[in-house]
Design an enzyme around this catalytic site. Structure first.
Site, PDB file in Angstrom:
ATOM      1  N   GLY A 169       0.809  -1.216   0.000  1.00  0.00           N
ATOM      2  CA  GLY A 169       0.000   0.000   0.000  1.00  0.00           C
ATOM      3  C   GLY A 169       0.839   1.261   0.000  1.00  0.00           C
ATOM      4  O   GLY A 169       1.743   1.455  -0.807  1.00  0.00           O
ATOM      5  N   GLY A 170       0.542   2.135   0.962  1.00  0.00           N
ATOM      6  CA  GLY A 170       1.249   3.415   1.043  1.00  0.00           C
ATOM      7  C   GLY A 170       2.739   3.250   1.264  1.00  0.00           C
ATOM      8  O   GLY A 170       3.526   4.146   0.934  1.00  0.00           O
ATOM      9  N   GLY A 404      18.707   9.288 -34.985  1.00  0.00           N
ATOM     10  CA  GLY A 404      18.114  10.082 -33.906  1.00  0.00           C
ATOM     11  C   GLY A 404      18.845   9.881 -32.594  1.00  0.00           C
ATOM     12  O   GLY A 404      18.906  10.787 -31.752  1.00  0.00           O
ATOM     13  N   ALA A 405      19.424   8.695 -32.430  1.00  0.00           N
ATOM     14  CA  ALA A 405      20.118   8.403 -31.180  1.00  0.00           C
ATOM     15  C   ALA A 405      21.341   9.310 -31.012  1.00  0.00           C
ATOM     16  O   ALA A 405      21.742   9.629 -29.895  1.00  0.00           O
ATOM     17  CB  ALA A 405      20.518   6.934 -31.123  1.00  0.00           C
TER      18      ALA A 405
HETATM   19  C1  HXC Z   1      -2.544  -2.934  11.056  1.00  0.00           C
HETATM   20  C2  HXC Z   1      -1.081  -4.608  10.498  1.00  0.00           C
HETATM   21  C3  HXC Z   1      -1.092  -4.200   9.138  1.00  0.00           C
HETATM   22  C4  HXC Z   1      -1.906  -3.084   8.798  1.00  0.00           C
HETATM   23  C5  HXC Z   1       0.224  -5.880   9.323  1.00  0.00           C
HETATM   24  N1  HXC Z   1      -0.251  -5.652  10.541  1.00  0.00           N
HETATM   25  N2  HXC Z   1      -0.280  -5.011   8.442  1.00  0.00           N
HETATM   26  N3  HXC Z   1      -1.792  -3.989  11.448  1.00  0.00           N
HETATM   27  N4  HXC Z   1      -2.606  -2.481   9.791  1.00  0.00           N
HETATM   28  N5  HXC Z   1      -1.936  -2.622   7.555  1.00  0.00           N
HETATM   29  C6  HXC Z   1       0.082  -6.377  11.764  1.00  0.00           C
HETATM   30  C7  HXC Z   1      -0.509  -7.774  11.798  1.00  0.00           C
HETATM   31  O1  HXC Z   1      -1.822  -7.734  12.310  1.00  0.00           O
HETATM   32  C8  HXC Z   1       0.458  -8.481  12.744  1.00  0.00           C
HETATM   33  O2  HXC Z   1       0.148  -8.112  14.067  1.00  0.00           O
HETATM   34  C9  HXC Z   1       1.793  -7.829  12.418  1.00  0.00           C
HETATM   35  O3  HXC Z   1       1.470  -6.589  11.804  1.00  0.00           O
HETATM   36  C10 HXC Z   1       2.618  -8.653  11.466  1.00  0.00           C
HETATM   37  O4  HXC Z   1       1.830  -8.975  10.322  1.00  0.00           O
HETATM   38  P1  HXC Z   1       1.767 -10.447   9.691  1.00  0.00           P
HETATM   39  O5  HXC Z   1       0.626 -10.462   8.737  1.00  0.00           O
HETATM   40  O6  HXC Z   1       1.813 -11.464  10.779  1.00  0.00           O
HETATM   41  O7  HXC Z   1       3.160 -10.511   8.931  1.00  0.00           O
HETATM   42  P2  HXC Z   1       3.499 -11.168   7.526  1.00  0.00           P
HETATM   43  O8  HXC Z   1       2.920 -12.541   7.458  1.00  0.00           O
HETATM   44  O9  HXC Z   1       4.966 -11.030   7.364  1.00  0.00           O
HETATM   45  O10 HXC Z   1       2.775 -10.285   6.428  1.00  0.00           O
HETATM   46  C11 HXC Z   1       3.129  -8.958   6.243  1.00  0.00           C
HETATM   47  C12 HXC Z   1       2.131  -8.256   5.282  1.00  0.00           C
HETATM   48  C13 HXC Z   1       0.677  -8.539   5.787  1.00  0.00           C
HETATM   49  C14 HXC Z   1       2.319  -8.821   3.876  1.00  0.00           C
HETATM   50  C15 HXC Z   1       2.465  -6.773   5.267  1.00  0.00           C
HETATM   51  O11 HXC Z   1       0.624  -8.228   7.192  1.00  0.00           O
HETATM   52  C16 HXC Z   1      -0.359  -7.760   5.057  1.00  0.00           C
HETATM   53  O12 HXC Z   1      -0.760  -8.112   3.943  1.00  0.00           O
HETATM   54  N6  HXC Z   1      -0.833  -6.676   5.706  1.00  0.00           N
HETATM   55  C17 HXC Z   1      -1.907  -5.867   5.140  1.00  0.00           C
HETATM   56  C18 HXC Z   1      -1.409  -5.112   3.946  1.00  0.00           C
HETATM   57  C19 HXC Z   1      -2.437  -4.128   3.435  1.00  0.00           C
HETATM   58  O13 HXC Z   1      -3.360  -4.513   2.720  1.00  0.00           O
HETATM   59  N7  HXC Z   1      -2.335  -2.886   3.890  1.00  0.00           N
HETATM   60  C20 HXC Z   1      -3.253  -1.802   3.575  1.00  0.00           C
HETATM   61  C21 HXC Z   1      -2.800  -1.241   2.228  1.00  0.00           C
HETATM   62  S1  HXC Z   1      -3.777   0.098   1.783  1.00  0.00           S
HETATM   63  P3  HXC Z   1       0.495  -9.052  15.307  1.00  0.00           P
HETATM   64  O14 HXC Z   1      -0.158  -8.381  16.472  1.00  0.00           O
HETATM   65  O15 HXC Z   1      -0.081 -10.407  14.991  1.00  0.00           O
HETATM   66  O16 HXC Z   1       1.987  -9.084  15.426  1.00  0.00           O
HETATM   67  C22 HXC Z   1      -2.809   1.459   2.059  1.00  0.00           C
HETATM   68  C23 HXC Z   1      -3.497   2.758   1.831  1.00  0.00           C
HETATM   69  C24 HXC Z   1      -2.636   3.753   1.164  1.00  0.00           C
HETATM   70  O17 HXC Z   1      -1.727   1.384   2.474  1.00  0.00           O
HETATM   71  C25 HXC Z   1      -2.597   3.544  -0.293  1.00  0.00           C
HETATM   72  C26 HXC Z   1      -2.168   4.745  -1.002  1.00  0.00           C
HETATM   73  C27 HXC Z   1      -2.014   4.532  -2.458  1.00  0.00           C
END
Ligand code: HXC
Length: 510
Positions: A169-170, A404-405
């Site tokens: 994401g961000g 052109g290059a």
């Molecule tokens: C809150 C989050 C989080 C999130 C991870 N965690 N992402 N908490 N918000 N976005 C937390 C998990 O709950 C977990 O907490 C800890 O971080 C570790 O995550 P895991 O999933 O256990 O780790 P891993 O298996 O390594 O996976 C990492 C990951 C996955 C690939 C990043 O966590 C994931 O897909 N997260 C969501 C990604 C996402 O969709 N984000 C939003 C994008 S939208 P605990 O307590 O268990 O340790 C965005 C908006 C802006 O960003 C866009 C602008 C263009």
């Protein structure tokens, strides 16, 4: 007082502990360092001044108020790298996966604002899951504020992103607006949405590595500019890169003491270009022999290898090298090579880094794939970038500069300051074979006549002297003197100033 000091230390300890022992251990087991360990390696010893370690989020949704960790998932502040100031932030994956809340964003924005105001680069170490899902629009707004500052800072201070974990994401969009992105092999990924979401939306089964690993982003998408084997090597290389970067757009490139004589002659360069014009040679050899102490930091090494871009130094000061690579696709200009070089040229120009261009290019790559892929627009990017650049520009044509290059590759017509050619240069609309086939189409069946015409064309055009006679080439130089001639030119251009016609900004073909 003692009690208060103990309280302060206890609070600091709490913040330094991040997400706790178990999560730190998990981080280490994955081969990753923690945010603080990374900053310790990145910055000079004892130079880090941390800001906002007591900041905590204000969210109460989904029980978030029961889970508060001071620092809120990002370590921010400033320090020095080899004595030069830098603002830094490092996402702490052990705290809510490094995800961005409103307050986490405010911490990053604070150092971005300081960096712009005080004129020092920002380095972000990212290892994070994007917007803090529990915070909803507050975290999206937070990203908006970070993105806005990425854009405002662009061209004011260098911005570098290092992707050191699974970033989504961000946490990939903010890096995408910075000047350089580097990744760590096998432990870092970049994607807008991860494999699970991809599976749901497009039914594609893909691993994180195949979706957004270092190999994909350095060689295929060109989102990243380089990748390293582990956190330690990555951080060492970022320190090396930092020594090449100016602090801001008002400063000259950094100068480091060197014992490498600028007049060093490299006799081996006299035989670098083979007799046979179709035989490749390694343009990197020329760069390494010209640059101080052969120190070259390549940008985008794994992508569009027919074009080389990167930083070196001459007389101790940073220069950007842009060069066709005859070893790959004969050094032809295609869409990818044009995009890669254009972006690099624009970075150099933003920060007044002189550009040294080495040319050996047989032209633009013809073909349906290139045309349909928009080579007209992509090639125009490089043409545009070289032309708008007002930093000092020195060009050396080593062999082919066709069609052109020739124009595109920092020719005199594109406002290069000093244009040299080696005696082996061939500056023409095209190679002899293609030219004769077109001009003398009616003699096609007559092998002797065609051979004679080819020789005629080669004698007339395949040399640097026609261009030199018109002043498009300032001098034809001996290859072994290339380092010295460029260094002297850059001395001469040290105080270059170019008047601008007023405009809001240009409209580079994107
Ligand atoms: C809150 C989050 C989080 C999130 C991870 N965690 N992402 N908490 N918000 N976005 C937390 C998990 O709950 C977990 O907490 C800890 O971080 C570790 O995550 P895991 O999933 O256990 O780790 P891993 O298996 O390594 O996976 C990492 C990951 C996955 C690939 C990043 O966590 C994931 O897909 N997260 C969501 C990604 C996402 O969709 N984000 C939003 C994008 S939208 P605990 O307590 O268990 O340790 C965005 C908006 C802006 O960003 C866009 C602008 C263009």
């Amino acid at each position: 007082m003692k009690h208060i000091l103990q309280e302060l230390e206890a609070r600091r300890e709490r913040a330094r502990a991040g997400g706790g022992e178990a999560r730190i251990e998990a981080q280490h087991k994955r081969g990753k360092l923690t945010a603080r360990e990374r900053l310790n390696l990145l910055l000079d010893q004892n130079s880090f001044e941390e800001f906002d370690m007591f900041v905590q989020h204000r969210n109460t949704d989904f029980g978030a108020d029961k889970n508060i960790i001071p620092g809120d998932g990002v370590v921010t502040g400033w320090g020095t790298i080899n004595g030069r100031m830098v603002y830094v932030y490092a996402k702490d994956f052990t705290v809510f996966g490094g995800s961005l809340s409103e307050t986490h964003a405010q911490k990053i924005c604070k150092i971005q604002d300081m960096a712009m105001q005080n004129g020092a680069p920002v380095i972000g170490l990212l290892d994070a899951g994007g917007a803090r899902i529990q915070e909803g629009v507050a975290s999206l707004a937070g990203y908006g504020e970070v993105f806005k500052r990425n854009v405002l800072a662009s061209g004011v201070v260098p911005q570098v992103s290092v992707i050191m974990g699974p970033c989504a994401g961000g946490d990939v969009y903010s890096p995408a607006m910075t000047d350089f992105i580097f990744m760590v092999r096998d432990t870092s990924y970049m994607f807008i949405t991860g494999p699970e979401v991809v599976k749901t939306v497009t039914q594609e089964d893909v691993t994180p590595e195949d979706l957004g690993g270092a190999r994909v982003h350095t060689a295929k998408s060109a989102v990243a500019d380089g990748a390293y084997d582990n956190d330690v090597v990555a951080i060492e290389e970022i320190r090396r890169l930092y020594d090449f970067l100016p602090l801001n757009n008002r400063e000259k490139p950094p100068h480091w003491p060197t014992t490498d004589d600028p007049q060093r002659a490299e006799m081996s360069l006299d035989t670098l270009v083979p007799e046979n014009p179709n035989k490749p040679y390694d343009m990197k050899e020329l760069i390494l022999k010209v640059a101080d102490e052969s120190d070259f930091f390549e940008i985008g090494e794994a992508f569009a290898r027919n074009m080389i871009t990167g930083f070196g130094r001459l007389e101790g000061s940073t220069v950007g090298f842009v060069a066709n690579q005859p070893m790959v696709l004969a050094g032809v200009l295609d869409s990818d090579a044009s995009r890669k070089a254009a972006r690099f040229v624009r970075f150099c120009d933003c920060f007044n880094i002189p550009i040294v261009t080495f040319v050996d290019v047989p032209g633009f790559l013809p073909g349906v794939a290139q045309e349909h892929g928009g080579i007209i627009k992509h090639g125009a990017k490089l043409l545009f970038a070289f032309t708008e650049a007002t930093c000092p520009k020195v060009t050396v044509i080593t062999r082919k500069a066709y069609g052109g290059a020739y124009d595109v590759m920092a020719s005199k017509h594109m406002r290069a300051d000093v244009n040299y050619a080696w005696p082996s240069a061939q500056i023409a609309v095209m190679g002899a074979k293609g030219a004769v086939e077109i001009i003398f189409r009616n003699e096609r069946g007559n092998a002797d006549a065609i051979a004679e015409r080819t020789r005629e064309y080669e004698d007339r055009f395949l040399n640097p002297f026609v261009a030199a006679s018109r002043g498009y080439i300032d001098d034809v130089i001996r290859p072994h003197s290339t380092r010295w001639r460029i260094a002297r030119s850059l001395r001469m251009l040290r105080n270059k100033q170019v008047p601008h016609i007023w405009k809001k900004h240009d409209n580079i073909p994107l």
